[in-house]
Design a protein around this motif. Structure first.
Motif, PDB file in Angstrom:
ATOM      1  N   ASP A   7      -4.650 -12.895  -0.598  1.00 51.20           N
ATOM      2  CA  ASP A   7      -4.788 -13.015  -2.033  1.00 51.20           C
ATOM      3  C   ASP A   7      -4.153 -11.420  -3.125  1.00 51.20           C
ATOM      4  OD1 ASP A   7      -6.956 -14.791  -1.786  1.00 51.20           O
ATOM      5  OD2 ASP A   7      -8.329 -13.583  -1.328  1.00 51.20           O
ATOM      6  N   PRO A   8      -3.449 -11.694  -4.287  1.00 52.80           N
ATOM      7  CA  PRO A   8      -3.290 -10.912  -4.678  1.00 52.80           C
ATOM      8  C   PRO A   8      -3.206  -8.985  -4.355  1.00 52.80           C
ATOM      9  CG  PRO A   8      -3.379 -12.214  -5.937  1.00 52.80           C
ATOM     10  CD  PRO A   8      -3.836 -12.471  -4.307  1.00 52.80           C
ATOM     11  N   SER A   9      -2.798  -7.753  -4.335  1.00 54.01           N
ATOM     12  CA  SER A   9      -3.546  -7.418  -5.109  1.00 54.01           C
ATOM     13  C   SER A   9      -4.337  -6.595  -6.340  1.00 54.01           C
ATOM     14  CB  SER A   9      -2.345  -5.956  -5.196  1.00 54.01           C
ATOM     15  OG  SER A   9      -3.418  -4.651  -5.454  1.00 54.01           O
ATOM     16  N   SER A  10      -5.140  -5.938  -6.251  1.00 57.28           N
ATOM     17  CA  SER A  10      -5.980  -6.138  -8.185  1.00 57.28           C
ATOM     18  C   SER A  10      -4.871  -4.304  -8.420  1.00 57.28           C
ATOM     19  CB  SER A  10      -7.543  -5.781  -8.024  1.00 57.28           C
ATOM     20  OG  SER A  10      -7.896  -4.831  -7.172  1.00 57.28           O
ATOM     21  N   ASN A  11      -4.804  -3.652  -7.601  1.00 59.52           N
ATOM     22  CA  ASN A  11      -4.156  -2.622  -8.716  1.00 59.52           C
ATOM     23  C   ASN A  11      -2.784  -2.844  -9.075  1.00 59.52           C
ATOM     24  OD1 ASN A  11      -6.037  -0.635  -7.487  1.00 59.52           O
ATOM     25  ND2 ASN A  11      -4.803  -1.069  -5.336  1.00 59.52           N
ATOM     26  N   GLN A 101      -3.360  -3.027   2.884  1.00 60.15           N
ATOM     27  CA  GLN A 101      -3.340  -3.254   4.692  1.00 60.15           C
ATOM     28  C   GLN A 101      -3.985  -2.388   5.376  1.00 60.15           C
ATOM     29  OE1 GLN A 101      -3.242  -7.633   5.342  1.00 60.15           O
ATOM     30  NE2 GLN A 101      -5.223  -8.228   3.526  1.00 60.15           N
ATOM     31  N   VAL A 102      -1.649  -2.495   5.611  1.00 55.98           N
ATOM     32  CA  VAL A 102      -1.545  -1.469   5.936  1.00 55.98           C
ATOM     33  C   VAL A 102      -1.247  -0.597   6.165  1.00 55.98           C
ATOM     34  CG1 VAL A 102       1.537  -0.804   7.840  1.00 55.98           C
ATOM     35  CG2 VAL A 102       0.780  -3.170   6.561  1.00 55.98           C
ATOM     36  N   PRO A 115      -5.634   5.879  -1.131  1.00 53.90           N
ATOM     37  CA  PRO A 115      -5.241   5.613  -2.385  1.00 53.90           C
ATOM     38  C   PRO A 115      -4.541   4.944  -2.637  1.00 53.90           C
ATOM     39  CG  PRO A 115      -4.736   7.899  -1.415  1.00 53.90           C
ATOM     40  CD  PRO A 115      -5.300   7.305  -0.503  1.00 53.90           C
ATOM     41  N   ALA A 116      -4.648   4.258  -2.970  1.00 55.93           N
ATOM     42  CA  ALA A 116      -3.310   2.934  -3.220  1.00 55.93           C
ATOM     43  C   ALA A 116      -2.833   3.292  -4.288  1.00 55.93           C
ATOM     44  CB  ALA A 116      -4.064   1.375  -3.373  1.00 55.93           C
ATOM     45  N   PRO A 117      -1.454   3.174  -4.277  1.00 52.67           N
ATOM     46  CA  PRO A 117      -0.893   3.622  -6.270  1.00 52.67           C
ATOM     47  C   PRO A 117      -1.011   2.216  -7.091  1.00 52.67           C
ATOM     48  CG  PRO A 117       0.503   2.053  -4.324  1.00 52.67           C
ATOM     49  CD  PRO A 117      -0.449   2.600  -3.488  1.00 52.67           C
TER      50      PRO A 117
END
Length: 290
Positions: A7-11, A101-102, A115-117
């Motif tokens: 699934d594509p990221s939502s960020n 994920q990684v 905290p994802a970009p």
């Protein structure tokens, strides 16, 4: 790469053409050159070395450590644009999801939250938290808003102009910029910025090279740990890394003291080192020779 089931990221955001978002510092419009002109294609970001300290300590410096709070950004659509709605964007969104994920797992193993970009798509021009974004700059990472900025036309340029074809060559673009996000969180980017304020220009450039090579290594770590690599993918990435080395881009006029991203051989070496080890601890480009 095997990404179709992801699934594509939502960020993500799609800023459209000349879109909004970001705002913020706008320091003469060149601060997106910070942390490299992305992967280093086109004009070498010598201005970045001059601008780094100016940006870091003119409003953005406090956002360069993992404990700092980045400005809030709204995810999803911007100005009616829908992110991940083209093949190129969908691919990049899935790559970002895999990096989440990684790196999420790596940070969790260290007892930390990742905290994802935010991945920001735009066409030709937009505003970032570092000022104006233009396609000619190539992909870049902006520390104040923790955003990766990408005009997906760069994927075509990478293939057609630099001969770096294949899906992992494109994934490397995203993963490299995420690598700069990791440096932002760990404080490595701030450490380099502080050092550059007291160093001669050539030595400051050398620090930028080490920063870029570490981001390459982190991209390799992601590739290895993603579990989604297929035969031939690594070579695609190595070809891309070699195509955008400072010596290759500058050609016969190459001047090592002006290098800000590393030679073709160095970039390929550190990408492969990250992939071979799958260990971010092996990406220390700041100790010893590179």
């Amino acid at each position: 790469m095997r990404l179709d089931d992801l699934d594509p990221s939502s960020n993500v955001r799609d800023l459209g053409q000349g879109g909004g978002g970001g705002g913020g510092l706008n320091l003469l419009g060149f601060l997106p050159l910070l942390l490299g002109r992305g992967l280093g294609c086109g004009t070498i970001g010598v201005i970045a070395v001059i601008a780094i300290a100016f940006m870091m300590f003119s409003g953005g410096g406090g956002l360069l450590t993992g404990g700092s709070q980045a400005p809030t950004t709204q995810q999803g659509s911007a100005q009616g644009n829908v992110p991940c709605d083209t093949a190129e964007e969908l691919f990049a969104c899935r790559v970002l999801a895999s990096t989440e994920q990684v790196w999420g797992q790596i940070f969790q193993q260290q007892g930390q939250r990742y905290p994802a970009p935010t991945l920001n798509f735009y066409q030709r021009g937009a505003q970032s938290g570092c000022g104006a974004a233009q396609s000619a700059m190539g992909p870049f990472y902006c520390p104040p808003d923790r955003g990766v900025y990408l005009d997906t036309s760069f994927f075509r340029e990478l293939s057609q102009k630099f001969g770096a074809r294949g899906d992992f060559a494109q994934a490397y673009v995203v993963a490299h910029e995420v690598g700069h996000h990791i440096q932002n969180l760990t404080g490595q980017a701030e450490a380099v910025s502080r050092a550059q304020q007291t160093l001669p220009k050539a030595q400051g450039n050398a620090q930028s090279v080490r920063l870029e090579l570490q981001a390459d290594c982190y991209a390799g770590v992601w590739g290895k740990r993603s579990g989604r690599m297929e035969p031939g993918d690594l070579q695609e990435g190595l070809t891309a890394a070699e195509a955008i080395g400072d010596d290759t881009l500058q050609g016969s006029s190459a001047s090592p003291e002006t290098f800000t991203h590393g030679t073709s051989a160095q970039r390929a070496y550190w990408l492969k080192r990250g992939y071979d080890t799958g260990d971010p601890a092996q990406c220390d480009t700041f100790s010893g020779a590179i």
